[in-house]
Scaffold this motif. Structure first.
Motif, short mmCIF file in Angstrom:
data_model
loop_
_atom_site.label_atom_id
_atom_site.label_comp_id
_atom_site.label_asym_id
_atom_site.label_seq_id
_atom_site.Cartn_x
_atom_site.Cartn_y
_atom_site.Cartn_z
N ILE A 1 -12.87 6.93 9.14
CA ILE A 1 -11.79 7.87 8.86
C ILE A 1 -10.55 7.41 8.85
N GLN A 2 -10.17 6.52 9.57
CA GLN A 2 -8.73 5.84 9.27
C GLN A 2 -8.79 5.20 8.09
N PHE A 3 -9.86 4.28 7.80
CA PHE A 3 -9.98 3.65 6.64
C PHE A 3 -9.63 4.47 5.34
N VAL A 4 -10.50 5.72 5.28
CA VAL A 4 -10.38 6.47 4.16
C VAL A 4 -8.98 6.94 3.97
N VAL A 5 -8.42 7.39 5.21
CA VAL A 5 -7.24 8.22 4.96
C VAL A 5 -5.94 7.17 4.60
N LYS A 6 -6.23 5.85 4.96
CA LYS A 6 -5.08 5.04 4.84
C LYS A 6 -5.39 4.24 3.59
N LYS A 7 -6.32 3.48 3.50
CA LYS A 7 -6.68 2.44 2.52
C LYS A 7 -7.20 3.32 1.06
N LEU A 8 -8.02 4.22 1.35
CA LEU A 8 -8.55 4.73 0.08
C LEU A 8 -7.82 5.69 -0.66
N LEU A 9 -6.80 6.26 -0.12
CA LEU A 9 -5.67 6.98 -0.54
C LEU A 9 -5.21 6.04 -1.61
N LYS A 10 -4.57 4.82 -1.01
CA LYS A 10 -3.96 3.96 -1.66
C LYS A 10 -4.57 3.45 -2.98
N VAL A 11 -5.81 3.27 -2.66
CA VAL A 11 -6.88 3.06 -3.99
C VAL A 11 -6.75 4.14 -5.18
N SER A 12 -6.76 5.13 -4.52
CA SER A 12 -6.87 6.47 -5.46
C SER A 12 -5.67 6.43 -6.50
N ILE A 13 -4.49 6.26 -5.53
CA ILE A 13 -3.31 6.26 -6.39
C ILE A 13 -3.02 5.05 -7.30
N VAL A 14 -3.48 3.97 -7.03
CA VAL A 14 -3.59 2.86 -7.80
C VAL A 14 -4.31 3.12 -9.30
N LEU A 15 -5.45 3.79 -9.01
CA LEU A 15 -6.42 4.06 -9.96
C LEU A 15 -5.74 5.20 -10.97
N VAL A 27 6.45 11.91 -9.21
CA VAL A 27 7.31 12.24 -8.45
C VAL A 27 7.27 11.77 -6.98
N LYS A 28 6.25 12.04 -6.40
CA LYS A 28 6.22 11.60 -5.01
C LYS A 28 6.08 9.95 -4.75
N LEU A 29 5.67 9.20 -5.67
CA LEU A 29 5.89 7.75 -5.70
C LEU A 29 7.38 7.41 -5.91
N VAL A 30 8.17 8.24 -6.62
CA VAL A 30 9.72 7.71 -6.74
C VAL A 30 10.23 8.20 -5.19
N ARG A 31 9.78 9.41 -4.91
CA ARG A 31 10.23 9.74 -3.48
C ARG A 31 10.09 8.75 -2.41
N THR A 32 8.82 8.46 -2.37
CA THR A 32 8.44 7.17 -1.45
C THR A 32 9.10 5.90 -1.28
N LEU A 33 9.71 5.45 -2.48
CA LEU A 33 10.63 4.55 -2.72
C LEU A 33 11.81 4.71 -1.74
N PHE A 34 12.06 6.05 -1.58
CA PHE A 34 13.51 6.04 -0.57
C PHE A 34 13.21 5.46 0.72
N ILE A 35 11.88 5.25 1.19
CA ILE A 35 11.89 4.51 2.51
C ILE A 35 12.81 3.40 2.56
N PRO A 72 6.47 0.51 -0.14
CA PRO A 72 5.15 0.68 -0.04
C PRO A 72 4.39 -0.22 -1.50
N LEU A 73 3.55 -1.14 -1.16
CA LEU A 73 3.07 -2.10 -2.24
C LEU A 73 2.23 -1.46 -3.12
N PHE A 74 1.50 -0.39 -2.76
CA PHE A 74 0.66 0.36 -3.64
C PHE A 74 1.12 1.03 -4.90
N ILE A 75 2.59 1.22 -4.80
CA ILE A 75 3.25 1.58 -6.14
C ILE A 75 3.15 0.59 -7.12
N ILE A 76 3.46 -0.62 -6.59
CA ILE A 76 3.56 -1.81 -7.70
C ILE A 76 2.00 -1.80 -8.31
N GLY A 77 0.81 -1.53 -7.49
CA GLY A 77 -0.43 -1.33 -8.33
C GLY A 77 -0.51 -0.31 -9.26
#
Length: 337
Positions: free
Chosen positions: A69-83, A222-230, A256-261
């Motif tokens: 469950i943690q793998f899906v929420v944390k890792k697959l989310l990032k994969v989906s955004i890259v795609l 927009v969310k990814l731009v907002r995330t960069l403010f971390i 957040p490295l997945f933004i580069i992807g």
């Protein structure tokens, strides 16, 4: 003498720890997608979320499912955004980002300040107020986890903050599509509002694509731009800590490295390396992964934990969430045509 349970445990340990939970989430997502096809006005995302919540709170899930469950929420989310990057051109990203940067600044700075003020009025622990404010203003549990590593907050306080943010993410998933349609927001207005005011990236992407493909693309960007403010936030907090005490502050993991992807995939799509057919296929895979993520989110919802938090952290989170939603909504209605 070995029991059937011992044999089962030995069999399970032959596979990666994330596999059982991932299979469970996949099955729930398939069910959610099927219901979503039958009732498109509700959508697979909502059904997957509801199925996950019902399952978690009606059955006692074995611990073997939790890593998956943690793998899906944390890792697959990032994969989906890259795609999803393969469905947007660089030009679109720059255009959307330029139109949302000012309201993102309002949300990030105003949201944190309002939460700190509300926490002071409600006599909540300062660290808890900061974490709720960061989670509300930037990107939910991800921002909380990064800042937690910098300020070295207690695990209990971190869990309180994440649970509070989590609760309002669930509410937003149900309320935002209805509110935006009731207000008759345009695609750009709807996407910017979702991307600047819903807390977690998973919920932003899910709600955006639930409303429509065009809205989802805007909201995700927009969310990814907002995330960069971390990154600037963590640097500022680190500077304050170092100047106020002898403690060292870690900023590891702040970017957040997945933004580069996401940007690489977008660049490949922009220059034609990713064809329209491939873009469509990758987009479809990404959208199913989003349904899986929301099923995983539902499986993390335990109502008894929400009840145990008490009223004051929720009230602070409510004030912060309403402020962020309102300031963003007012901006898009009057400033975005």
């Amino acid at each position: 003498m070995e029991t059937n349970q011992d044999n089962l445990q030995r069999f399970i340990h032959k596979f990666p720890s994330w596999l059982p939970g991932t299979i469970l989430v996949f099955l729930i997502a398939m069910g959610g997608k099927a219901f979503g096809n039958l009732f498109p006005a509700i959508g697979g995302v909502i059904f997957a979320l509801l199925l996950g919540i019902v399952l978690r709170n009606s059955l006692s899930l074995h611990e073997v499912f939790f890593p998956g469950i943690q793998f899906v929420v944390k890792k697959l989310l990032k994969v989906s955004i890259v795609l999803l990057g393969a469905t947007l051109s660089i030009g679109s990203i720059l255009d959307i980002g330029s139109q949302s940067i000012f309201v993102i600044l309002l949300v990030v700075i105003g949201g944190i300040l309002v939460t700190l003020l509300a926490g002071k009025m409600l006599k909540i622990d300062k660290m808890l107020s900061l974490l709720i404010g960061v989670g509300t203003s930037i990107c939910g549990a991800t921002a909380i986890s990064v800042v937690k590593g910098v300020v070295q907050s207690k695990e209990t306080i971190t869990a309180y903050a994440i649970s509070t943010i989590f609760f309002f993410n669930i509410l937003a998933t149900f309320l935002y599509p209805w509110i935006g349609q009731w207000l008759n927001l345009t695609v750009l207005q709807f996407g910017i509002w979702i991307g600047t005011s819903i807390h977690d990236t998973s919920s932003v992407v899910a709600v955006g694509y639930l409303v429509g493909e065009d809205v989802g693309e805007v909201a995700t960007t927009v969310k990814l731009v907002r995330t960069l403010f971390i990154l600037p936030l963590v640097l500022a907090i680190s500077f304050i800590i170092i100047n106020k005490s002898d403690k060292s502050a870690s900023i590891k993991g702040a970017f957040p490295l997945f933004i580069i992807g996401f940007l690489i995939m977008s660049a490949l799509y922009s220059v034609g390396v990713v064809s329209e057919g491939a873009s469509s296929l990758l987009g479809a895979v990404a959208k199913f992964l989003i349904i899986m993520v929301m099923a995983g989110v539902g499986l993390q919802v335990e109502w008894r934990k929400f009840r145990a938090l008490g009223l004051r952290p929720f009230l602070a989170g409510f004030i912060a969430s309403v402020f962020v939603a309102a300031i963003s909504l007012i901006y898009v209605i009057y400033m975005i045509v």
